[in-house]
Write a protein that holds these residues in place. Structure first.
Motif, mmCIF file in Angstrom:
data_model
loop_
_atom_site.group_PDB
_atom_site.id
_atom_site.type_symbol
_atom_site.label_atom_id
_atom_site.label_comp_id
_atom_site.label_asym_id
_atom_site.label_seq_id
_atom_site.Cartn_x
_atom_site.Cartn_y
_atom_site.Cartn_z
ATOM 1 N N UNK A 278 -27.412 129.827 -44.945
ATOM 2 C CA UNK A 278 -26.263 130.233 -44.136
ATOM 3 C C UNK A 278 -25.125 130.801 -44.977
ATOM 4 N N UNK A 279 -25.233 130.688 -46.299
ATOM 5 C CA UNK A 279 -24.175 131.212 -47.163
ATOM 6 C C UNK A 279 -24.630 132.423 -47.973
ATOM 7 N N UNK A 281 -24.672 135.299 -46.965
ATOM 8 C CA UNK A 281 -23.831 136.444 -46.620
ATOM 9 C C UNK A 281 -22.857 136.781 -47.745
ATOM 10 N N UNK A 282 -22.646 135.838 -48.691
ATOM 11 C CA UNK A 282 -21.735 136.087 -49.812
ATOM 12 C C UNK A 282 -22.382 136.886 -50.939
ATOM 13 N N UNK A 283 -23.670 137.170 -50.838
ATOM 14 C CA UNK A 283 -24.385 137.848 -51.913
ATOM 15 C C UNK A 283 -23.732 139.165 -52.333
ATOM 16 N N UNK A 284 -23.228 140.006 -51.411
ATOM 17 C CA UNK A 284 -22.564 141.244 -51.848
ATOM 18 C C UNK A 284 -21.359 141.004 -52.758
ATOM 19 N N UNK A 285 -20.653 139.888 -52.563
ATOM 20 C CA UNK A 285 -19.518 139.572 -53.439
ATOM 21 C C UNK A 285 -20.002 139.277 -54.851
ATOM 22 N N UNK A 286 -21.045 138.478 -54.941
ATOM 23 C CA UNK A 286 -21.591 138.129 -56.245
ATOM 24 C C UNK A 286 -22.131 139.367 -56.950
ATOM 25 N N UNK A 411 -21.148 142.463 -41.137
ATOM 26 C CA UNK A 411 -22.312 142.631 -40.263
ATOM 27 C C UNK A 411 -23.291 141.466 -40.356
ATOM 28 N N UNK A 412 -23.039 140.527 -41.272
ATOM 29 C CA UNK A 412 -23.971 139.414 -41.462
ATOM 30 C C UNK A 412 -23.278 138.058 -41.470
ATOM 31 N N UNK A 417 -17.932 131.872 -38.509
ATOM 32 C CA UNK A 417 -16.838 132.650 -39.097
ATOM 33 C C UNK A 417 -16.590 133.862 -38.214
ATOM 34 N N UNK A 418 -15.400 133.950 -37.660
ATOM 35 C CA UNK A 418 -15.102 135.014 -36.699
ATOM 36 C C UNK A 418 -14.713 136.322 -37.366
ATOM 37 N N UNK A 419 -14.022 136.249 -38.503
ATOM 38 C CA UNK A 419 -13.600 137.471 -39.183
ATOM 39 C C UNK A 419 -13.504 137.224 -40.681
ATOM 40 N N UNK A 420 -13.593 138.316 -41.443
ATOM 41 C CA UNK A 420 -13.565 138.177 -42.903
ATOM 42 C C UNK A 420 -13.104 139.487 -43.528
#
Length: 581
Positions: A278-279, A281-286, A411-412, A417-420
């Motif tokens: 479930x986490x 989605x943070x891969x693009x940051x890394x 998009x993922x 989490x409603x917004x980021x």
């Protein structure tokens, strides 16, 4: 009570009693530093329970809870802290507690993306750690200082802990019947009117976890969820029961800015992504951090001039047999170039390119035995230019990659989490302003980058400030420069055509800055200075120019001569000590 008989319950009772006594002893306002981590959570929970046990009419002194969001925190932790502050405000109102939560953020001009992508500051590193004060310290210090100035003094409550278990019980025993002794003076001279209170300073990491897990959170937040966040940030996804000093603890997990380059890799975010689907989605940051925020090997991504356009020389010791020349005592106070010993870049491995071997008069000052002694050496060194901010191309590439990462994450996002946002609209517009107004990059590329990365039109079509040229006109100038037949070898991050375009664009900007002025005093001087100090075909030319200027404008000899001839060049009125290299 002997230290062998002190239990965890005794420590909690002592901390609560000390907190109550200290709170009631004066009228100084309190500020609690809250990061959302285990130590600050345990500290705030202790403070909350201690004050909640007092009669309502005794809870007269405000307790400000401040949390500084750098806006580039680990997203999981940032969301956790934001929601915690909301729950805190609600619970404080319901329970008639004098607790006031504050979410602090850096000023717009201090924010990470504004400085990295906007101004082009290279990623923070040990010798240029520009981020800490701008992102963390300034906002909190401003809040604390203003409070202390208004009230005369203030008490800052921190979750700092000592590691020594033996000292733990000694301090507890000493504090049993004291109040003012619980405080210490702030080590920061800027906060000299602020006292520091650290109620869990003598606790171990496992004491903290035991307290959090076995005691309910008073603002109705889930300490078990915090435990799971820490567990998810360890590579093996485990927080074992600690039975001896060799057993790892959840306390070893570390959170902070996901862009932090003071460490080689963000192990906590890596572990979160690895351990929890479930986490992911943070891969693009890394991926963005690992690809674009480099502190080694980034010389080719940075301009060979400093932020204001000046050239700065750096002198490196000459290596002999793979080893650098022995160090000399004292502090360098001046370096004067006497002779250039090579006409082309030295190809020896380990030196930045381009470079020149030069003969330098190095003056050092040695202090000792109550006197100051000055010594001058003649020594060979390697001269190179210090590279400054990121190039325009790299800044634009970073911005586009960051916006694409933001779109991918949006998009993922999980349903929870409603917004980021990684970068805010205000930061984008400030980057745009810096590029166009300060750096004279009149192409105004932010709207085009935004469109390519998101597929949407940029929400603010025009800058608030009047731009001197249409972007399409500047792009035409760039195309003309790129089509010119300039036969000059490239050295440095930009080729001769790009350098020509930059100089012409800057000259147009200088000319426009005098538009409308009754007297154009200084215009010709600025234009001539631009031509003299920025009109280079490549970095090799810039390095030679900087060396000649460092030598006082004297023409430097290019060829290497016999050592005796070289040293004989030193004027007799400047005696120097020869040093073998």
């Amino acid at each position: 009570m002997s230290k062998e008989n002190i239990t965890m319950e005794d420590r909690i009772e002592t901390a609560i009693r000390n907190t109550q006594d200290l709170y009631l002893s004066d009228t100084l306002p309190w500020v609690v530093g809250y990061s959302g981590g285990k130590d600050s959570t345990a500290t705030l929970q202790l403070i909350w329970k201690a004050i909640a046990a007092l009669p309502v009419d005794k809870r007269s002194k405000p307790i400000h809870v401040i949390s500084t969001d750098t806006l580039v925190e680990n997203p999981v932790v940032a969301i956790w802290v934001t929601n915690s502050l909301i729950a805190m405000q609600k619970a404080a109102t319901e329970q008639e507690m004098p607790i006031i939560p504050h979410r602090l953020t850096p000023k717009l001009e201090d924010r990470f993306w504004v400085n990295l992508i906007g101004r082009g500051y290279p990623a923070p590193r040990p010798l240029f750690r520009w981020c800490t004060s701008r992102l963390k310290i300034n906002a909190s210090n401003t809040f604390i200082t203003e409070l202390a100035n208004n009230q005369g003094e203030a008490i800052l409550v921190l979750g700092s802990r000592k590691a020594e278990s033996q000292a733990r019980d000694k301090v507890l025993a000493r504090y049993e019947n004291s109040t003012r002794e619980l405080l210490s003076r702030n080590a920061d001279a800027n906060l000299d009117r602020v006292w520091v209170y650290t109620p869990v300073s003598t606790w171990t990491s496992d004491d903290v976890w035991e307290y959090l897990i076995e005691n309910e959170n008073p603002w109705n937040y889930d300490n078990i969820e915090l435990f799971h966040i820490y567990r998810g940030a360890t590579p093996d996804a485990e927080c074992p029961l600690v039975v001896d000093k060799s057993t790892p603890s959840c306390g070893d997990s570390r959170f902070g800015c996901f862009v932090c380059t003071m460490v080689s890799e963000d192990k906590s975010m890596q572990a979160m992504i690895q351990n929890d689907e479930d986490r992911r989605w943070m891969m693009p940051l890394l991926s963005f951090r690992n690809e674009y925020l480099k502190t080694e090997g980034d010389r080719g991504l940075r301009e060979f001039t400093k932020m204001g356009g000046s050239l700065q020389l750096q002198f490196l010791g000459v290596k002999s047999g793979g080893r650098t020349a022995p160090s000399r005592p004292g502090k360098v106070v001046s370096e004067k170039v006497v002779r250039r010993l090579t006409s082309t870049s030295d190809g020896e491995e380990g030196y930045p390119m381009p470079n020149r071997k030069v003969l330098v008069l190095e003056t050092r000052v040695v202090e000792g035995d109550g006197e100051t002694r000055e010594t001058t050496y003649k020594i060979e060194k390697i001269a190179t230019l210090v590279h400054g901010p990121y190039t325009q191309n790299y800044r634009e590439a970073m911005l586009e990659a960051l916006l694409r990462a933001q779109e991918t994450i949006r998009n993922n996002l999980p349903e929870s989490i409603s917004e980021f946002s990684i970068i805010t609209p205000e930061e984008l517009e400030e980057i745009r302003r810096i590029w166009v107004i300060q750096k004279r990059e009149f192409e105004d590329s932010v709207p085009d980058i935004f469109l390519r990365a998101t597929g949407k039109a940029y929400p603010i079509p025009e800058l608030d400030e009047t731009t001197p040229f249409r972007p399409e006109d500047i792009r035409l100038l760039r195309d003309v420069c790129m089509d010119m037949a300039i036969d000059s070898p490239q050295s440095g991050p930009l080729d001769s055509k790009q350098l020509l375009f930059t100089v012409l664009r800057n000259q147009l900007g200088i000319q426009h800055s005098y538009r409308g002025a009754i007297r154009r005093v200084g215009l010709h001087g600025e234009l001539e200075d631009m031509l003299e100090t920025r009109s280079f075909d490549n970095e090799d030319e810039a390095l030679d120019f900087a060396l000649q200027r460092k030598a006082g404008g004297n023409e430097l000899m290019y060829e290497m001569r016999d050592a005796s001839d070289v040293f004989a060049y030193i004027p007799e009125e400047q005696p120097a000590q020869e040093l073998e290299v």
